[in-house]
Design an enzyme around this catalytic site. Structure first.
Site, mmCIF file in Angstrom:
data_model
loop_
_atom_site.group_PDB
_atom_site.id
_atom_site.type_symbol
_atom_site.label_atom_id
_atom_site.label_comp_id
_atom_site.label_asym_id
_atom_site.label_seq_id
_atom_site.Cartn_x
_atom_site.Cartn_y
_atom_site.Cartn_z
ATOM 1 N N CYS A 206 11.832 -28.763 -35.761
ATOM 2 C CA CYS A 206 11.144 -28.311 -36.883
ATOM 3 C C CYS A 206 12.079 -27.197 -37.597
ATOM 4 C CB CYS A 206 10.047 -27.263 -36.314
ATOM 5 S SG CYS A 206 10.576 -26.020 -35.263
ATOM 6 N N HIS B 250 8.131 -21.540 -34.325
ATOM 7 C CA HIS B 250 7.894 -22.784 -35.039
ATOM 8 C C HIS B 250 8.370 -22.657 -36.579
ATOM 9 C CE1 HIS B 250 6.493 -26.762 -36.065
ATOM 10 N NE2 HIS B 250 5.470 -26.301 -37.011
#
Length: 902
Positions: free
Chosen positions: A158, A628
């Site tokens: 990510c 994230h």
């Protein structure tokens, strides 16, 4: 009339800033602008920003009268949407016209008042289809927004996906890879630029998929940066620096000057032109400034955040890593990465660059990186200077020219004729070479850092090039000091200035409640003020004054001398200690529009445009131990904000972007005046074809179409110093240029300057002769060295063995194998020597190779340099291996015969 017949109207370039949205808005008008004739016989003028509505033949025909008076030939019927050209006296079919009919989907003025996609000097080449798509499919493709393509997560990637999406929405960079693919030609492994170019074309294709797999980019970055191997979580900002550095290394082009002095602008005469990846500020108490009194630096300005220098890596790689190495290394040296992270001068919270690495791993990696050679730099030459001057004068000394000691090239009489003139002047002065690429053109800015000794008032200045500003997030106490020093009222401060007044009472109330519970709101301007504020160097962070020859209290300050086209700002949210890591989750407000950098500019700043608009934000969700990454990007086609979360793309409103926890921000320069300049150039392209046709580099055309400040015209990327085409690019030079009329060239050259002018493309015979001479020289040196090396390998007991630095030998090997056409500098054995009893001797742990006396003399007679390092063995040497083997064989063969006689 069926649209399948097509049309060839050349007047479609007059569309300019008009959009289908403007036409739909005008359809609500029911009367003529001149005679109040009612619909349905109304025609809308399509000339850029005209939008005159006139009646047709059924009434007074004011539409025709307007066209004849104003020379506005293109018009559209507001009822049937059919387009007519009065000059061609024919209907225009948008989907079947040659040249291609291109009109914006949305108005040039966005809801926030900023312009939407830039006009292009040349139309985009349409994607060729198979001709089987229906009209409904084509309409769907046109309405389908480009660039809204997700990226698949390949296992904790990510951090990469968020960064790639942010770069993908950097219009100047993306347009380069879409329109200037002929410049993406490199054989440098792992060819990351080619892989990224293919990825961008997939993401921005009109028939784009919902998401693509960035496997080639993921694998490519792992090849050059092993830290990204595996599936552990990584830092997005760290990836950005490494990724952009590798793209720069693969696409960089040299800019050569005759003088060793670097004199690119007025400030260069005063400052050090040293390349750093990021300008950061760390806590001066926790990271005291360590001064190195060597000639490398007046004071330590930079130390890296795990960034990499491919050029330095190549210099230190052993030859055994290449196929067909000519000399095997004696010892292998570790890969050295560039280390440049600026020391902070204010007491603010320290932030490390990695967000998802644990503290122990980060510390280990930093310790490895901090051993790097600070002289290695791929972007500019390092030049030192200082001056005795009071701090209020902002003057700096003249630049000291950098020289490289060494002897001139020496050749044998038989070879002198072949090599004469091929090396140029090598008597101690190194030709200054600067490099540029699309990365440096877009992201590079320059900053002037100065330190004044408070005792002798001597000022030391260093000019540094940065790709991003790494800003501290000030604490509440530090924030109060900053606001007091700038005379600001905390109660009246806001991140967006006037923009904050547009947010409404709810946002104001939310901000007031938040500030009441969590203290005053920290703004991006606060972080910038903390970075650029003057700071006193004292205590453990005292300044080592070269004039006083001791540690002194000093004052440090910085100013920007050149603003980048895309300003990348990194907020230091992560702090890593020896045993734990923490994240600073304080909300930092930032403007969507109108970020003004004028308060932080040097008085000699060359940038005229100082206002920036936000175009992308990278956010981190989670803690220092893990989390994230997502990104918010402004799609320039739709002029809407979208959230990119791996393969998912979702439209969001601008309030969502304003309230996010930003980690990296991308701002783009705003210059509304460029729209009119582009429109004028487009109109000149319609003028009748002139007798002379001029050529301009597509790279500069991309800058003209997307930059706020394109700068002078630069045709040196396809022209040699003789004004012709170098032989190396003769095969694809037509893909590197754009032709235009003399009127357009005159307008652009008068407006921007630069050059050189080119109206005839031909291969340079002078360069071809020089290239042939270089090829003959390369073949001669390679063949001779290989022959001498074979003879050296046959020697069982050489009396003398010479040593040579493998870093220099690597550059020579690259030259003779034809990978580079520039010969290396004189032999430099200094990296493999140590000084003992006043003499330079070989360091046994260094990275060197062995060769015979004949091999050394061959290279030395051509390149010179030194120092000469050799090992002399005893003249009464023991028997050779061949002699021992022969004696043993003779003994074995004679022994059985003696036994038989007995």
């Amino acid at each position: 009339m069926s649209e399948s017949r097509g049309s060839t109207c050349p007047h479609i370039h007059c569309l300019g800033d008009n959009s289908w949205e403007d036409i739909d808005r005008k359809k609500n008008q029911e009367i003529c602008d001149s005679c109040n004739a009612p619909s349905p016989h109304l025609w809308l003028c399509l000339q850029s920003r005209c939008l005159y509505v006139g009646c047709g033949e059924a009434a007074v025909d004011h539409s025709l009268a307007h066209a004849e008076v104003e020379k506005h030939w293109l018009t559209i019927n507001l009822t049937t949407s059919r387009i007519w050209c009065y000059m061609c006296e024919a209907e225009v079919f948008p989907k079947r016209n040659v040249p291609q009919f291109i009109m914006r989907e949305r108005s040039v003025i966005s809801p926030h008042g900023s312009p939407t996609p830039d006009n292009s000097l040349q139309p985009v080449t349409p994607v060729q289809g198979d001709g089987t798509d229906s009209e409904s499919d084509e309409a769907a493709d046109i309405l389908k927004p480009k660039g809204l393509t997700g990226l698949q997560n390949l296992g904790n990637t990510c951090y990469l996906n968020a960064a790639i999406q942010a770069l993908s929405n950097c219009v100047p960079l993306t347009r380069f890879f879409l329109d200037c693919g002929s410049f993406v030609r490199t054989d440098k492994k792992p060819m990351l630029s080619k892989n990224y170019c293919r990825l961008v074309n997939e993401m921005w294709h009109r028939k784009r998929p919902s998401y693509v797999v960035p496997s080639s980019v993921v694998q490519g970055i792992k090849v050059v940066h092993p830290m990204f191997r595996g599936f552990s979580q990584q830092d997005s900002q760290e990836f950005l620096r490494c990724f952009m550095d590798q793209i720069h290394e693969e696409l960089k082009q040299p800019i050569k000057t005759d003088s060793p002095d670097i004199q690119s602008d007025a400030l260069v005469e005063k400052c050090t032109n040293k390349k750093v990846h990021a300008i950061t500020r760390q806590d001066s108490l926790e990271s005291p400034m360590i001064i190195d009194n060597s000639s490398q630096s007046e004071y330590e300005t930079a130390e890296s955040a795990l960034s990499s220098d491919k050029g330095s890596m190549d210099q230190n790689m052993s030859c055994e890593e290449e196929n067909g190495a000519l000399i095997q290394p004696q010892t292998s040296s570790p890969t050295v990465r560039r280390s440049m992270r600026l020391r902070n001068k204010s007491n603010v919270q320290e932030n490390a660059q990695s967000t998802e690495l644990n503290g122990a791993k980060l510390k280990e990696m930093k310790d490895t990186v901090n051993m790097s050679n600070k002289l290695s730099s791929t972007r500019a030459e390092d030049v030192q200077e200082s001056v005795d001057a009071p701090i209020n004068t902002e003057t700096s000394p003249a630049q000291r020219p950098r020289t490289v000691s060494g002897r001139a090239m020496q050749l044998s009489e038989s070879d002198r004729t072949m090599f004469v003139g091929s090396r140029g002047n090598r008597k101690g002065k190194k030709k200054s070479v600067k490099y540029r690429s699309v990365i440096s053109d877009i992201f590079d800015g320059k900053i002037l850092s100065s330190v004044q000794c408070l005792t002798c008032e001597r000022v030391s200045s260093t000019k540094e090039t940065f790709q991003d500003l790494s800003l501290p997030i000030p604490s509440r106490d530090h924030l109060t000091v900053i606001q007091a020093s700038h005379g600001m009222n905390p109660a009246k401060m806001g991140s967006c200035g006037d923009v904050s007044l547009k947010e409404g009472w709810f946002s104001w109330m939310f901000g007031w409640v938040r500030s009441w519970f969590w203290g005053p709101t920290i703004t991006l301007q606060d972080c910038l003020a903390a970075f650029f504020s003057a700071d006193e160097l004292k205590g453990d962070n005292m300044y080592s004054c070269e004039k006083c020859k001791k540690l002194r209290n000093g004052m440090k300050y910085s100013k920007v001398t050149d603003l980048p086209e895309i300003l990348c700002i990194h907020l230091k949210r992560f702090r890593h200690e020896f045993t734990f890591s923490t994240k600073i989750s304080n909300y930092v407000s930032f403007p969507l529009e109108g970020l003004d950098m004028k308060p932080y500019l040097h008085r000699d700043c060359v940038s005229e445009v100082t206002s920036y608009d936000l175009m992308a934000v990278i956010c981190h969700h989670g803690t220092a131990g893990g989390g994230h990454y997502t990104s918010y990007c402004l799609n320039h086609v739709e002029d809407k904000w979208f959230e990119f979360d791996d393969q998912y793309v979702t439209e969001v409103d601008f309030q969502t972007v304003e309230n996010c926890e930003a980690y990296v921000l991308f701002y783009r320069k705003k210059n509304e005046g460029m729209e009119m300049i582009r429109q004028t150039a487009i109109e000149l392209m319609e003028s009748p074809e002139s007798l002379m046709k001029f050529y301009i580099s597509k790279q500069w055309i991309n800058q003209f179409n997307t930059f706020a400040e394109p700068g002078p015209i630069t045709n040196n990327d396809f022209l040699c110093q003789h004004g012709a085409v170098p032989p190396s690019i003769a095969g694809h030079v037509e893909d590197m240029v754009t032709s235009m009329s003399q009127e357009t060239w005159d307008y652009l050259h008068e407006r921007f300057g630069g050059g050189p002018a080119c109206n005839h493309i031909y291969v340079c015979t002078t360069c071809q002769q020089e290239l042939d001479k270089i090829r003959r020289r390369q073949k001669y040196e390679l063949d001779t060295f290989v022959q001498l090396n074979e003879e050296f390998q046959k020697e069982d007991n050489p009396n003398i063995i010479y040593q040579i630095c493998l870093a220099w030998f690597k550059t020579w090997e690259i030259f003779v194998k034809g990978q580079e056409n520039e010969p290396p500098m004189p032999i430099d054995n200094s990296p493999i020597t140590v000084t003992k009893n006043g003499q330079q001797i070989l360091s046994s742990s260094s990275n060197y190779g062995q060769m015979s006396e004949e091999m050394w003399r061959f290279l030395f007679n051509i390149y010179g340099g030194g120092p000469e390092l050799k090992t002399v063995y005893q003249t009464d040497s023991p028997p050779t291996l061949a002699q021992i083997a022969a004696e043993r064989q003779a003994a074995c063969s004679s022994s059985p015969q003696g036994e038989e006689k007995n």
